[in-house]
Design a protein around this motif. Structure first.
Motif, PDB file in Angstrom:
ATOM      1  N   THR A  77      48.323  42.488  25.996  1.00  0.00           N
ATOM      2  CA  THR A  77      48.925  43.461  25.089  1.00  0.00           C
ATOM      3  C   THR A  77      48.404  43.240  23.669  1.00  0.00           C
ATOM      4  OG1 THR A  77      50.955  43.475  26.416  1.00  0.00           O
ATOM      5  CG2 THR A  77      51.083  44.390  24.178  1.00  0.00           C
ATOM      6  N   VAL A  78      47.796  44.274  23.091  1.00  0.00           N
ATOM      7  CA  VAL A  78      47.265  44.149  21.733  1.00  0.00           C
ATOM      8  C   VAL A  78      48.421  44.053  20.735  1.00  0.00           C
ATOM      9  CG1 VAL A  78      45.935  45.276  19.913  1.00  0.00           C
ATOM     10  CG2 VAL A  78      45.117  45.333  22.280  1.00  0.00           C
ATOM     11  N   TYR A  79      48.383  43.029  19.895  1.00  0.00           N
ATOM     12  CA  TYR A  79      49.429  42.765  18.908  1.00  0.00           C
ATOM     13  C   TYR A  79      49.005  43.240  17.512  1.00  0.00           C
ATOM     14  CZ  TYR A  79      52.998  39.892  16.504  1.00  0.00           C
ATOM     15  OH  TYR A  79      54.049  39.450  15.751  1.00  0.00           O
ATOM     16  N   PHE A  80      47.725  43.056  17.207  1.00  0.00           N
ATOM     17  CA  PHE A  80      47.155  43.504  15.925  1.00  0.00           C
ATOM     18  C   PHE A  80      45.658  43.684  16.129  1.00  0.00           C
ATOM     19  CE2 PHE A  80      44.990  42.755  11.917  1.00  0.00           C
ATOM     20  CZ  PHE A  80      45.714  43.524  11.015  1.00  0.00           C
ATOM     21  N   LYS A  81      45.120  44.781  15.564  1.00  0.00           N
ATOM     22  CA  LYS A  81      43.696  45.071  15.741  1.00  0.00           C
ATOM     23  C   LYS A  81      43.159  45.757  14.497  1.00  0.00           C
ATOM     24  CE  LYS A  81      40.523  47.476  18.916  1.00  0.00           C
ATOM     25  NZ  LYS A  81      40.439  48.275  20.168  1.00  0.00           N
ATOM     26  N   ASP A  82      41.931  45.370  14.085  1.00  0.00           N
ATOM     27  CA  ASP A  82      41.326  46.040  12.936  1.00  0.00           C
ATOM     28  C   ASP A  82      39.804  45.924  13.015  1.00  0.00           C
ATOM     29  OD1 ASP A  82      41.102  47.476  10.629  1.00  0.00           O
ATOM     30  OD2 ASP A  82      41.798  45.903   9.285  1.00  0.00           O
ATOM     31  N   ASN A  83      39.146  47.089  13.020  1.00  0.00           N
ATOM     32  CA  ASN A  83      37.676  47.101  12.953  1.00  0.00           C
ATOM     33  C   ASN A  83      37.188  47.787  11.674  1.00  0.00           C
ATOM     34  OD1 ASN A  83      38.206  49.770  13.440  1.00  0.00           O
ATOM     35  ND2 ASN A  83      37.091  49.881  15.383  1.00  0.00           N
ATOM     36  N   PHE A  84      38.128  48.022  10.725  1.00  0.00           N
ATOM     37  CA  PHE A  84      37.844  48.569   9.398  1.00  0.00           C
ATOM     38  C   PHE A  84      37.318  50.008   9.444  1.00  0.00           C
ATOM     39  CE2 PHE A  84      36.551  43.911   8.962  1.00  0.00           C
ATOM     40  CZ  PHE A  84      37.836  43.502   8.659  1.00  0.00           C
ATOM     41  N   ALA A  85      37.530  50.709  10.559  1.00  0.00           N
ATOM     42  CA  ALA A  85      36.969  52.047  10.717  1.00  0.00           C
ATOM     43  C   ALA A  85      37.461  53.013   9.646  1.00  0.00           C
ATOM     44  CB  ALA A  85      37.302  52.583  12.108  1.00  0.00           C
ATOM     45  N   SER A  86      38.712  52.868   9.202  1.00  0.00           N
ATOM     46  CA  SER A  86      39.276  53.809   8.234  1.00  0.00           C
ATOM     47  C   SER A  86      39.167  53.323   6.788  1.00  0.00           C
ATOM     48  CB  SER A  86      40.751  54.078   8.561  1.00  0.00           C
ATOM     49  OG  SER A  86      41.506  52.872   8.463  1.00  0.00           O
ATOM     50  N   ASP A  87      38.529  52.187   6.570  1.00  0.00           N
ATOM     51  CA  ASP A  87      38.426  51.624   5.224  1.00  0.00           C
ATOM     52  C   ASP A  87      37.180  52.124   4.501  1.00  0.00           C
ATOM     53  OD1 ASP A  87      40.753  49.789   5.040  1.00  0.00           O
ATOM     54  OD2 ASP A  87      39.783  48.805   6.738  1.00  0.00           O
ATOM     55  N   LYS A  88      37.279  52.272   3.192  1.00  0.00           N
ATOM     56  CA  LYS A  88      36.187  52.780   2.374  1.00  0.00           C
ATOM     57  C   LYS A  88      35.217  51.647   2.003  1.00  0.00           C
ATOM     58  CE  LYS A  88      38.801  56.575   0.302  1.00  0.00           C
ATOM     59  NZ  LYS A  88      39.273  57.186  -0.961  1.00  0.00           N
ATOM     60  N   ALA A  89      33.941  51.969   2.012  1.00  0.00           N
ATOM     61  CA  ALA A  89      32.927  50.997   1.605  1.00  0.00           C
ATOM     62  C   ALA A  89      33.165  50.570   0.155  1.00  0.00           C
ATOM     63  CB  ALA A  89      31.533  51.604   1.754  1.00  0.00           C
ATOM     64  N   GLY A  90      32.950  49.310  -0.116  1.00  0.00           N
ATOM     65  CA  GLY A  90      33.115  48.779  -1.463  1.00  0.00           C
ATOM     66  C   GLY A  90      34.531  48.383  -1.821  1.00  0.00           C
ATOM     67  N   ARG A  91      35.482  48.574  -0.897  1.00  0.00           N
ATOM     68  CA  ARG A  91      36.887  48.238  -1.163  1.00  0.00           C
ATOM     69  C   ARG A  91      37.355  47.151  -0.205  1.00  0.00           C
ATOM     70  NH1 ARG A  91      39.464  52.854  -3.375  1.00  0.00           N
ATOM     71  NH2 ARG A  91      41.356  51.558  -3.504  1.00  0.00           N
ATOM     72  N   MET A  92      38.411  46.423  -0.592  1.00  0.00           N
ATOM     73  CA  MET A  92      39.063  45.512   0.334  1.00  0.00           C
ATOM     74  C   MET A  92      39.725  46.329   1.441  1.00  0.00           C
ATOM     75  SD  MET A  92      39.241  42.138   0.384  1.00  0.00           S
ATOM     76  CE  MET A  92      40.839  41.855   1.159  1.00  0.00           C
ATOM     77  N   PRO A  93      39.689  45.861   2.689  1.00  0.00           N
ATOM     78  CA  PRO A  93      40.359  46.600   3.766  1.00  0.00           C
ATOM     79  C   PRO A  93      41.869  46.643   3.540  1.00  0.00           C
ATOM     80  CG  PRO A  93      39.604  44.455   4.532  1.00  0.00           C
ATOM     81  CD  PRO A  93      39.018  44.645   3.182  1.00  0.00           C
ATOM     82  N   LYS A  94      42.479  47.766   3.911  1.00  0.00           N
ATOM     83  CA  LYS A  94      43.895  48.010   3.604  1.00  0.00           C
ATOM     84  C   LYS A  94      44.834  47.010   4.267  1.00  0.00           C
ATOM     85  CE  LYS A  94      43.698  52.325   5.027  1.00  0.00           C
ATOM     86  NZ  LYS A  94      42.260  52.581   5.177  1.00  0.00           N
ATOM     87  N   LYS A  95      44.475  46.512   5.448  1.00  0.00           N
ATOM     88  CA  LYS A  95      45.377  45.634   6.194  1.00  0.00           C
ATOM     89  C   LYS A  95      45.171  44.150   5.888  1.00  0.00           C
ATOM     90  CE  LYS A  95      45.682  48.834  10.099  1.00  0.00           C
ATOM     91  NZ  LYS A  95      45.426  48.993  11.571  1.00  0.00           N
ATOM     92  N   TRP A  96      44.348  43.842   4.883  1.00  0.00           N
ATOM     93  CA  TRP A  96      44.032  42.452   4.569  1.00  0.00           C
ATOM     94  C   TRP A  96      44.224  42.160   3.094  1.00  0.00           C
ATOM     95  CZ3 TRP A  96      42.408  38.950   8.383  1.00  0.00           C
ATOM     96  CH2 TRP A  96      42.207  39.523   9.646  1.00  0.00           C
ATOM     97  N   LYS A  97      44.416  40.882   2.794  1.00  0.00           N
ATOM     98  CA  LYS A  97      44.477  40.424   1.412  1.00  0.00           C
ATOM     99  C   LYS A  97      43.593  39.196   1.270  1.00  0.00           C
ATOM    100  CE  LYS A  97      48.734  37.788   2.306  1.00  0.00           C
ATOM    101  NZ  LYS A  97      50.161  37.639   1.945  1.00  0.00           N
ATOM    102  N   SER A  98      43.236  38.868   0.025  1.00  0.00           N
ATOM    103  CA  SER A  98      42.345  37.729  -0.201  1.00  0.00           C
ATOM    104  C   SER A  98      42.737  36.971  -1.456  1.00  0.00           C
ATOM    105  CB  SER A  98      40.895  38.205  -0.322  1.00  0.00           C
ATOM    106  OG  SER A  98      40.659  38.764  -1.599  1.00  0.00           O
ATOM    107  N   SER A  99      42.199  35.754  -1.560  1.00  0.00           N
ATOM    108  CA  SER A  99      42.475  34.934  -2.745  1.00  0.00           C
ATOM    109  C   SER A  99      41.492  35.227  -3.870  1.00  0.00           C
ATOM    110  CB  SER A  99      42.385  33.439  -2.379  1.00  0.00           C
ATOM    111  OG  SER A  99      41.071  33.105  -1.952  1.00  0.00           O
ATOM    112  N   GLY A 100      40.503  36.075  -3.612  1.00  0.00           N
ATOM    113  CA  GLY A 100      39.503  36.312  -4.654  1.00  0.00           C
ATOM    114  C   GLY A 100      38.862  37.678  -4.630  1.00  0.00           C
ATOM    115  N   GLY A 101      38.514  38.203  -3.498  1.00  0.00           N
ATOM    116  CA  GLY A 101      37.837  39.493  -3.448  1.00  0.00           C
ATOM    117  C   GLY A 101      37.178  39.701  -2.099  1.00  0.00           C
ATOM    118  N   GLY A 102      36.409  40.751  -2.008  1.00  0.00           N
ATOM    119  CA  GLY A 102      35.748  41.107  -0.769  1.00  0.00           C
ATOM    120  C   GLY A 102      35.596  42.605  -0.698  1.00  0.00           C
TER     121      GLY A 102
END
Length: 272
Positions: A77-102
């Motif tokens: 059973t899939v619990y969480f999945k992300d292949n960044f398909a809906s995320d814009k180039a040059g931006r951090m992915p919506k479902k993730w956070k970071s300590s610096g950038g990406g």
């Protein structure tokens, strides 16, 4: 012809045969020695090869033995999945956070979207989603570099909380529990746990992974954890205390050299 003369002739012929065989053997040994000296001189003229690599530049370290039966089975059973398909180039992915950038990027000749891992930066799922009791994790790491050793160690594992403020580079600080480090420079994989005091190093020919896709598979069943890299088992032991909360993290290398870069994608968590 009497017997003495016959014996003398036979002895002479036998001795001559031995001398000829010895001469041929000596000639072969001499040629081998000369060839060895020639190779050594060539090496001195051309410069010594780096430790752990062959003349072709590939690692001489043996590949850890593949399991006779690849025992990893993804959760049902899939619990969480992300292949960044809906995320814009040059931006951090919506479902993730970071300590610096990406930022999300596309790679020539590689399908899908990828998260470019900034140096000295840790990435986490942007929610308070704790892992279930028994689960699997799968994701890909894409590397791009002239040499694999141009990338610093990359680490992934689990922490006790989901704080995204600190850069995590081991299993002991900032509430980390376990970590698997890919040491491209010295061709080793380190698995460590601050819960169970596990700390092991496995020789792995990571110099062969300068421009490739690395598939990571993990299976966590209660206190036990198995880790695979391209179907090669890296870990299979008790890594957690009982009833420990677990939050996934991934940290980019501390540094890159010569425009090297690592990317992350195709992330899936599934319940067992």
């Amino acid at each position: 012809m009497n017997n003495k003369i016959i014996t003398a002739v036979l002895l002479l012929l036998f001795t001559a045969g031995i001398n000829q065989a010895q001469a041929q053997l000596f000639k072969k040994l001499q040629q081998k020695l000369e060839d060895k000296v020639d190779r050594k001189v060539d090496g001195m003229i051309n410069g010594k090869k780096g430790a752990g690599t062959t003349a072709e530049g590939k690692s001489s370290k043996p590949m850890p033995k593949l399991e006779e039966v690849y025992s990893f089975v993804p959760g049902s059973t899939v619990y969480f999945k992300d292949n960044f398909a809906s995320d814009k180039a040059g931006r951090m992915p919506k479902k993730w956070k970071s300590s610096g950038g990406g930022s999300i990027v596309t790679i020539p000749d590689v399908s899908g979207k990828w998260l470019a891992l900034a140096p000295r930066t840790t990435y986490r799922i942007d929610s308070i989603l704790a892992m279930p009791g028994n689960f699997t994790v799968e994701f890909d790491i894409l590397t791009r570099s002239t040499q694999a050793k141009d990338m610093g160690p990359l680490i992934f594992g689990f922490a006790r909380d989901n704080s995204g403020r600190a850069y995590m580079n081991d299993a002991y600080n900032d509430n980390a529990i376990v970590g698997t480090q890919l040491h491209f420079w010295n061709e080793a994989v380190n698995n460590a746990s601050s819960d169970t005091q596990i700390n092991t190093n496995l020789d792995f020919p990571l110099s062969n992974y300068a421009n490739t896709t690395i598939h990571i598979s993990m299976s966590i069943e209660g206190e036990d954890m198995r880790v695979y890299m391209n179907k090669i088992k890296l870990l299979d032991t008790r890594m957690f205390k009982a009833h420990t909360l677990k939050y996934f993290f991934l940290s980019g290398p501390y540094s890159y050299e010569a425009e090297a870069m690592a990317y992350f994608g195709n992330f899936v968590i599934s319940k067992l």
